[in-house]
Design a protein around this motif. Structure first.
Motif, short mmCIF file in Angstrom:
data_model
loop_
_atom_site.label_atom_id
_atom_site.label_comp_id
_atom_site.label_asym_id
_atom_site.label_seq_id
_atom_site.Cartn_x
_atom_site.Cartn_y
_atom_site.Cartn_z
N TYR A 1 -48.07 6.91 3.04
CA TYR A 1 -48.66 7.86 2.09
C TYR A 1 -47.80 9.12 1.98
CZ TYR A 1 -52.23 10.77 -0.17
OH TYR A 1 -52.92 11.58 -1.03
N ALA A 2 -47.30 9.61 3.12
CA ALA A 2 -46.44 10.80 3.11
C ALA A 2 -45.14 10.52 2.36
CB ALA A 2 -46.14 11.23 4.55
N GLU A 3 -44.57 9.34 2.55
CA GLU A 3 -43.32 8.99 1.87
C GLU A 3 -43.53 8.86 0.37
OE1 GLU A 3 -39.28 8.19 1.39
OE2 GLU A 3 -40.36 8.97 3.14
N GLU A 4 -44.64 8.28 -0.04
CA GLU A 4 -44.94 8.19 -1.46
C GLU A 4 -45.03 9.58 -2.08
OE1 GLU A 4 -47.55 4.04 -1.63
OE2 GLU A 4 -48.57 5.98 -1.67
N HIS A 5 -45.71 10.49 -1.38
CA HIS A 5 -45.86 11.84 -1.90
C HIS A 5 -44.51 12.54 -1.99
CE1 HIS A 5 -47.91 15.58 -2.87
NE2 HIS A 5 -47.17 16.19 -1.96
N SER B 1 -33.59 -2.32 5.95
CA SER B 1 -34.41 -1.61 6.95
C SER B 1 -33.50 -0.81 7.89
CB SER B 1 -35.26 -2.60 7.75
OG SER B 1 -34.44 -3.59 8.36
N VAL B 2 -32.35 -0.37 7.38
CA VAL B 2 -31.40 0.39 8.18
C VAL B 2 -32.10 1.62 8.78
CG1 VAL B 2 -29.35 1.84 8.07
CG2 VAL B 2 -29.35 -0.41 7.00
N GLY B 3 -31.87 1.84 10.07
CA GLY B 3 -32.47 2.96 10.77
C GLY B 3 -33.74 2.60 11.51
N ALA B 4 -34.38 1.48 11.12
CA ALA B 4 -35.60 1.05 11.82
C ALA B 4 -35.24 0.44 13.16
CB ALA B 4 -36.35 0.03 10.97
N ASP B 5 -36.09 0.66 14.15
CA ASP B 5 -35.83 0.18 15.49
C ASP B 5 -37.01 -0.63 16.00
OD1 ASP B 5 -34.39 0.00 18.01
OD2 ASP B 5 -35.82 1.45 18.80
N LEU C 1 -41.57 2.10 9.50
CA LEU C 1 -42.03 3.25 8.72
C LEU C 1 -41.68 4.57 9.38
CD1 LEU C 1 -45.25 1.58 7.47
CD2 LEU C 1 -43.75 2.89 5.97
N ALA C 2 -40.71 4.53 10.30
CA ALA C 2 -40.23 5.77 10.91
C ALA C 2 -39.53 6.62 9.86
CB ALA C 2 -39.29 5.46 12.07
N GLU C 3 -39.66 7.92 10.00
CA GLU C 3 -39.07 8.83 9.02
C GLU C 3 -37.56 8.65 8.96
OE1 GLU C 3 -39.45 13.56 7.76
OE2 GLU C 3 -40.31 12.82 9.65
N GLY C 4 -37.03 8.62 7.76
CA GLY C 4 -35.59 8.51 7.56
C GLY C 4 -35.05 7.10 7.48
N THR C 5 -35.89 6.08 7.70
CA THR C 5 -35.42 4.71 7.64
C THR C 5 -35.35 4.22 6.19
OG1 THR C 5 -37.65 3.83 7.88
CG2 THR C 5 -36.38 4.17 9.91
N ALA C 6 -34.44 3.28 5.96
CA ALA C 6 -34.35 2.69 4.63
C ALA C 6 -35.61 1.90 4.28
CB ALA C 6 -33.12 1.78 4.55
N SER C 7 -36.21 1.29 5.30
CA SER C 7 -37.42 0.50 5.03
C SER C 7 -38.56 1.39 4.57
CB SER C 7 -37.82 -0.31 6.26
OG SER C 7 -37.72 0.45 7.45
#
Length: 396
Positions: free
Chosen positions: A209-213, A357-361, A367-373
């Motif tokens: 929701y935060a990323e959509e906003h 999903s680059v940056g996801a671990d 859905l971590a902040e800054g990830t491509a996913s």
């Protein structure tokens, strides 16, 4: 005899692979017999609701009434009639797809408060053993958290491990809606975790929701965290069969049918399906039909129960993501004798659109902040398909 032996071997293979990379072989053995009871019947109070004759005609049966009929019934009620039903049948009203969201929020506050109070009574009962009392304390605390101001609980059922569905945003006014379908270990006790929020449905939904906003501040959006089915618990047979997904898919389809009656987005709600949740979405997909295809995003998926996206029908557009550190990639992608969930959705042969999903671990970091996913999931939910990046685009 040979078939049973093959089944036992396959259970060991699936659970063992997951255990070696995630929780250890001992955890897999402990969970092997931890099969869950499905919830497929209407909630408590439904029998009394059906028997209620005070309106001079039958109330819509929670077990059989179509969401369109439910919506028409609620539209016919006076404020006083509505208030009475909310107070007398909170679990029925709060779980009735087709009822207005705001009415369901009200009813679920009543139902959750009642469950909290029952749990507190059990916790204070000195005739109960210590384990029972400790579990009651946890249930009371979990329920109390859902009563915090501003929370919008679209569905709540205290049976078993507890089912919860929550909304972020104005669902009735949303132009775009996304439904997050979680995987194993999602329930009332694990719905909203503060220590590691992205391991919980609520934490993932908040992040989306935060990323959509952030991407589209002028677009009215809503995100639903749907823990509306009994999920696998730990590792073992439930995680490698479709039994729980088979029970969940009609419930997911009913949720979507209810949203069609009570919301007016400019496209069908997007489904974001994590881990075993992608098995649920794959099972539900053939029943999805709308003027536009439904976007279905499978991430951290063990398979969708099919060998290709084409088998899911023309009513869906399938997207898939898996990061290289996700242990799910070590689980066999096959289906034999009812075990396993079919082909890997991220392969070219499957036919889904592969997204970065680059940056996801790990298994829970999508859905971590800054990830491509995270960026891509929000872009798909918003319908901004031109902003979705594939693996090669983000990596090079």
């Amino acid at each position: 005899m040979h078939r049973r032996r093959v089944k036992r071997v396959l259970i060991g293979v699936f659970a063992g692979c997951a255990a070696l990379v995630d929780a250890g072989a001992a955890a897999a053995q402990a969970a092997a017999s931890n099969e869950q009871l499905t919830i497929t019947t209407p909630p408590a109070g439904s029998s009394a609701w059906v028997a209620d004759q005070t309106f001079g005609h039958p109330l819509p049966d929670p077990a059989t009434a179509a969401p369109a009929a439910v919506a028409a019934f609620f539209a016919s009620l006076s404020p006083a009639e509505l208030d009475r039903l909310v107070v007398e049948y909170p679990l029925v009203v709060g779980n009735l797809d087709g009822a207005p969201p705001e009415v369901r929020y009200r009813a679920n506050r009543v139902a959750i408060a009642a469950e909290r109070d029952r749990a507190r009574q059990r916790a204070a009962d000195t005739s109960q053993d210590a384990t029972t009392r400790a579990l009651a304390v946890s249930r009371a605390n979990d329920s109390e958290r859902l009563l915090a101001g501003g929370r919008q609980i679209l569905a709540f059922d205290p049976r078993g491990r507890g089912l919860v569905t929550e909304v972020w945003g104005d669902l009735s006014a949303a132009e775009r809606i996304a439904v997050l379908v979680p995987g194993s270990d999602a329930d009332l006790g694990h719905f909203d975790q503060t220590a590691d929020p992205l391991r919980s449905p609520a934490g993932m939904a908040r992040a989306l929701y935060a990323e959509e906003h952030a991407q589209a501040p002028g677009t009215r959006t809503a995100v639903i965290a749907w823990t509306g089915y009994v999920t696998p618990q730990g590792l073992g047979p439930d995680a490698v069969t479709s039994r729980l997904a088979d029970a969940a898919a009609p419930r997911l389809n009913r949720l979507l049918a209810g949203l069609k009656q009570t919301t007016h987005p400019d496209a069908p709600p997007a489904l974001l399906c994590h881990s075993y949740g992608s098995v649920v979405c794959g099972t539900a997909a053939p029943s999805l039909h709308d003027a536009q295809p439904t976007d279905v995003v499978a991430f951290g998926s063990p398979g969708m129960g099919v060998d290709s996206a084409a088998e899911l029908g023309t009513g869906v557009q399938v997207w898939a993501a898996r990061n290289l550190s996700d242990w799910i990639g070590n689980v066999p992608y096959l289906e034999v004798g009812g075990l396993g969930h079919g082909a890997d959705p991220t392969t070219h042969a499957f036919g889904a659109v592969s997204i970065s999903s680059v940056g996801a671990d790990g298994h829970n970091g999508y859905l971590a902040e800054g990830t491509a996913s995270r960026h891509n999931f929000a872009a798909i939910a918003l319908g901004h398909y031109g902003e979705v990046s594939g693996p090669s685009e983000s990596q090079g």
